[in-house]
Design a protein around this motif. Structure first.
Motif, short mmCIF file in Angstrom:
data_model
loop_
_atom_site.label_atom_id
_atom_site.label_comp_id
_atom_site.label_asym_id
_atom_site.label_seq_id
_atom_site.Cartn_x
_atom_site.Cartn_y
_atom_site.Cartn_z
N LEU A 271 -16.40 -0.81 -3.25
CA LEU A 271 -15.69 0.25 -2.52
C LEU A 271 -15.80 1.60 -3.22
O LEU A 271 -15.21 2.58 -2.76
N SER A 272 -16.51 1.68 -4.33
CA SER A 272 -16.72 2.96 -5.00
C SER A 272 -17.56 3.87 -4.09
O SER A 272 -18.45 3.41 -3.37
N PRO A 273 -17.28 5.17 -4.05
CA PRO A 273 -16.37 5.96 -4.91
C PRO A 273 -14.94 6.06 -4.38
O PRO A 273 -14.13 6.79 -4.95
N GLU A 277 -13.19 2.83 -11.18
CA GLU A 277 -13.07 1.73 -12.15
C GLU A 277 -11.73 1.77 -12.88
O GLU A 277 -11.13 0.73 -13.16
N ASN A 278 -11.25 2.97 -13.21
CA ASN A 278 -9.97 3.06 -13.91
C ASN A 278 -8.81 2.59 -13.04
O ASN A 278 -7.80 2.10 -13.54
N GLU A 279 -8.96 2.71 -11.71
CA GLU A 279 -7.92 2.20 -10.81
C GLU A 279 -7.92 0.67 -10.78
O GLU A 279 -6.86 0.05 -10.68
N LEU A 280 -9.10 0.08 -10.89
CA LEU A 280 -9.18 -1.38 -10.99
C LEU A 280 -8.54 -1.86 -12.29
O LEU A 280 -7.83 -2.87 -12.30
N TYR A 305 -6.99 0.37 2.39
CA TYR A 305 -6.53 0.86 3.70
C TYR A 305 -5.98 2.29 3.60
O TYR A 305 -6.21 3.12 4.49
N MET A 306 -5.25 2.59 2.52
CA MET A 306 -4.70 3.94 2.38
C MET A 306 -5.81 4.98 2.19
O MET A 306 -5.69 6.10 2.68
N ARG A 307 -6.89 4.60 1.50
CA ARG A 307 -7.99 5.54 1.25
C ARG A 307 -8.94 5.63 2.45
O ARG A 307 -9.41 6.71 2.79
N ARG A 308 -9.29 4.49 3.06
CA ARG A 308 -10.28 4.45 4.14
C ARG A 308 -9.75 3.59 5.30
O ARG A 308 -10.25 2.49 5.56
N PRO A 309 -8.75 4.06 6.03
CA PRO A 309 -8.13 3.23 7.09
C PRO A 309 -9.10 2.89 8.22
O PRO A 309 -8.93 1.85 8.88
#
Length: 344
Positions: A271-273, A277-280, A305-309
């Protein structure tokens, strides 16, 4: 003459001493004698105490030099989808193997022996693949305690967990973690010090456990009544509009997270970008040790979902991430179809 004899007799009488006469002993002399005996007793006690402390120090030093290994065994009961995990902590002084259950699978063991001091020891099992078997009153926390006394020469013990599989597949790979931790007596916490043992519980491919809910495989490349075509060929894999659920419902996200729990990090990197990685790493630090992989997967899907609904849906999930075919079947049949049936 008479006068001289009398004088001589008086002089002899003056120097005569009765040997039967005893002089009274002065009080200060008696106290000195008693003090001397007490002083001798005190020295003897000091010698005994010194020997006791020396012996105790030797025992403590011997205990500190005693080292232990940890072994973890899994026994599976396929007819009921239940299993048992047995944790054995054994001194290196014991060379014999007393575990004679031929059906049990060794899923974890230490490579380096470590000392165990007296105190309270906690054995903690963490896995999203198992839940406590409450039918036999297993504690849902999956935590066992052991008290080690200073009189114990060998601190060997074993703890057993009665478990139920949460779904129809475990392995191959890491199926959980086991922690053996000591209680810090200063603040009553197990987390201030590093664990005595931290083991990955590994299930090899030859011991992989897999069952389908209906015990039947669906025919690949055939069109299902819902309009989907499930196949291992990515070019033909099709998810119909009916089954293309959007991941905005807490229930569907919770159910989808279960079969994906072992792949959540690889999905997150795909799912990057949108997700870094730091969020994982942040998800892992917040949820893995306390809740397990299932919660990490749930939080990842919510963040997606919040980033790419517009793309966080079942179709994108099953067709874009190159999932194993058995997972595609599982999510479609045991999650999507059951969820839709319950909603109608």
């Amino acid at each position: 003459m008479l006068i001289m004899a009398t004088i001589s007799h008086r002089q002899m009488k003056r120097h005569s001493i009765d040997h039967s006469f005893t002089f009274p002993i002065a009080k200060n002399i008696k106290r000195l004698r008693d003090y001397s005996s007490k002083h001798d007793w005190t020295l003897e006690c000091k010698r005994k105490l010194k020997k006791g402390y020396h012996r105790k120090g030797e025992e403590e030093e011997e205990q500190q030099h005693q080292e232990y290994h940890c072994y973890v065994y899994l026994k599976f009961f396929p007819s009921t989808l239940k299993c048992s995990i047995d944790v054995i902590v054994k001194s290196t002084e014991i060379t014999s193997n007393d575990y004679d259950d031929q059906e049990a699978i060794l899923i974890g063991k230490t490579r380096i022996a470590k000392p165990i001091k007296s105190g309270v020891i906690r054995v903690r099992l963490v896995s999203s693949l198992f839940s406590a078997d409450t039918d036999v009153h297993e504690d849902i926390s999956l935590i066992k305690l052991e008290t080690i006394t200073s009189q114990s020469f060998y601190h060997h013990f074993d703890k057993q967990f009665a478990l139920v599989l949460k779904n129809n597949r475990i392995g191959p790979g890491v199926i959980g973690k086991l922690f053996v931790e000591s209680l810090d007596p200063l603040n009553g916490s197990y987390t201030n010090n590093p664990p005595i043992f931290e083991l990955n519980l590994n299930l090899a491919s030859e011991h992989e456990i897999f069952f389908t809910s209906s015990n039947q495989k669906i025919q690949q490349n055939s069109t299902l009544p819902c309009g989907c075509i499930l196949t291992s060929d990515p070019s033909r894999l099709t998810i119909s509009d009916e089954c293309n659920l959007i991941l905005n419902d807490m229930k569907i996200v919770h159910r989808v997270a279960e079969p994906l729990r072992c792949l959540w990090k690889s999905i997150g990197r795909e799912l990057s970008p949108s997700i870094q990685e730091n969020e994982l790493d942040d998800i892992n630090q917040r949820y893995f040790l306390t809740e397990g992989n299932h919660e990490c997967t749930y939080q990842l899907l919510r963040l997606w979902y919040m980033r790419r609904p517009y793309e966080a849906n079942i179709r994108y999930l099953l067709t874009r991430f190159k999932l194993p075919f058995n997972l595609i079947e599982n999510i479609h049949n045991d999650v999507v179809r059951i969820f839709l049936s319950a909603s109608n």
